[in-house]
Enzyme design. Structure first.
Site, PDB file in Angstrom:
ATOM      1  N   SER A  20      51.603  43.545  -6.076  1.00  0.00           N
ATOM      2  CA  SER A  20      50.247  43.576  -5.540  1.00  0.00           C
ATOM      3  C   SER A  20      49.236  44.075  -6.549  1.00  0.00           C
ATOM      4  O   SER A  20      48.043  43.845  -6.397  1.00  0.00           O
ATOM      5  CB  SER A  20      50.194  44.469  -4.299  1.00  0.00           C
ATOM      6  OG  SER A  20      50.487  45.814  -4.635  1.00  0.00           O
ATOM      7  N   CYS A  21      49.688  44.779  -7.602  1.00  0.00           N
ATOM      8  CA  CYS A  21      48.739  45.365  -8.536  1.00  0.00           C
ATOM      9  C   CYS A  21      49.421  45.535  -9.873  1.00  0.00           C
ATOM     10  O   CYS A  21      50.381  46.282  -9.991  1.00  0.00           O
ATOM     11  CB  CYS A  21      48.235  46.713  -8.016  1.00  0.00           C
ATOM     12  SG  CYS A  21      47.177  47.595  -9.173  1.00  0.00           S
ATOM     13  N   GLY A  22      48.915  44.858 -10.907  1.00  0.00           N
ATOM     14  CA  GLY A  22      49.577  44.870 -12.194  1.00  0.00           C
ATOM     15  C   GLY A  22      49.655  46.228 -12.836  1.00  0.00           C
ATOM     16  O   GLY A  22      50.567  46.513 -13.586  1.00  0.00           O
ATOM     17  N   VAL A  23      48.689  47.100 -12.561  1.00  0.00           N
ATOM     18  CA  VAL A  23      48.669  48.376 -13.243  1.00  0.00           C
ATOM     19  C   VAL A  23      49.398  49.461 -12.469  1.00  0.00           C
ATOM     20  O   VAL A  23      49.654  50.525 -12.987  1.00  0.00           O
ATOM     21  CB  VAL A  23      47.206  48.796 -13.513  1.00  0.00           C
ATOM     22  CG1 VAL A  23      46.560  49.369 -12.261  1.00  0.00           C
ATOM     23  CG2 VAL A  23      47.122  49.800 -14.651  1.00  0.00           C
ATOM     24  N   CYS A  24      49.732  49.229 -11.184  1.00  0.00           N
ATOM     25  CA  CYS A  24      50.409  50.245 -10.393  1.00  0.00           C
ATOM     26  C   CYS A  24      51.748  50.592 -11.033  1.00  0.00           C
ATOM     27  O   CYS A  24      52.478  49.723 -11.489  1.00  0.00           O
ATOM     28  CB  CYS A  24      50.636  49.751  -8.971  1.00  0.00           C
ATOM     29  SG  CYS A  24      49.105  49.518  -8.057  1.00  0.00           S
TER      30      CYS A  24
END
Length: 279
Positions: A118-122
């Site tokens: 859902s989020c590349g940086v998570c």
């Protein structure tokens, strides 16, 4: 993209039924096709909630900003596919096919995106992780922009938006030159998507000029937004709202000038004030 809804509005001590335009939010499933060991791989990469429109720019910016690709020319094609679904009859799947798998960060895809799509940086737990893919800092002294340009940029960004005046519920990111002229703008219900769309558009049009540009965003500034701008080497980032602590730490580490709480007569410079002309 927006849709009309019936609402029951209270104003001036009375209620009335009115039509209201609302920004559309729909899921977009991003998949990647690449060649590994002479075998074509189709990999589901991410699902993001976005405002339909400029989906190709969103994918370009996303792949580049997350450094899955090193060069925008590594993308051979981007195409929507699948059935048109939902109330708005929209294709909500998109496939990016890469033509140069040698430059593709396959290990990053498998490590970062399959764990948390859902989020590349998570999951990036420290600033040190970025130093692996980003060796150089931004220019510590360029570009120089006047304080008058800073305070005008949110209004210029607002004037460049097509959807905000209709719905009031959509974010924007704008690419400006150092004179305060708007080079490009993109909108989305998601702040990260708006910035991915902007950078994807600018990369495709070869509009990125770090020595003469800055980026203004409509909301607050967090780590993810700053790291996306960092990938373009643009060294000034402006936000209407507040920055987070990690955004400040990242900007400071890479010599980005981070400006927040911009109003018509005030703003805060959180890092590297050498690029702002205040005389």
């Amino acid at each position: 993209m927006n849709s009309k809804y019936k609402v029951f509005k209270y104003s001036s001590n009375k209620f009335e039924n009115i039509d209201d335009l609302v920004s559309i939010e729909e899921p977009l499933e991003i998949s990647l096709k690449y060649n590994e060991s002479n075998k074509w791989i189709n990999q589901s990469l991410s699902i993001t909630m976005r405002t339909p429109g400029d989906d190709e720019d969103l994918v370009r910016g996303f792949l580049y900003n997350e450094q899955i690709i090193k060069n925008i020319d590594d993308i051979d094609s981007i195409e929507s596919y699948g059935d048109k679904v939902g109330q708005y009859n929209i294709q909500n799947k998109i496939l990016a096919t890469l033509n140069n798998s040698e430059n593709v960060n396959i290990s990053k895809i498998k490590r970062d995106f399959l764990i948390n799509s859902s989020c590349g940086v998570c999951g990036k737990s420290s600033l040190d992780a970025l130093e692996i893919i980003k060796k150089n800092k931004t220019n510590p002294l360029e570009p120089k922009i006047k304080k008058e340009v800073i305070v005008k940029s949110p209004d210029t960004l607002r004037d460049g938006q097509s959807e905000f005046s209709k719905t009031g519920g959509i974010h924007a990111s704008g690419l400006f030159n150092s004179n305060g002229e708007l080079v490009a703008v993109r909108e989305d219900v998601g702040r990260h998507n708006a910035l991915d769309k902007l950078i994807g558009c600018a990369l495709k049009s070869n509009q990125i000029d770090p020595k003469n540009q800055f980026i203004t965003c409509s909301g607050r500034l967090n780590f993810e937004l700053v790291q996306k701008v960092l990938m373009t080497d643009i060294g000034i980032m402006i936000g209407v709202g507040a920055p987070t602590s990690l955004a400040i730490d990242l900007a400071n580490k890479f010599d980005i000038t981070l400006v927040g709480f911009v109003k018509r007569d005030s703003f805060n410079i959180y890092t590297n004030n050498k690029k702002v002309i205040v005389d």
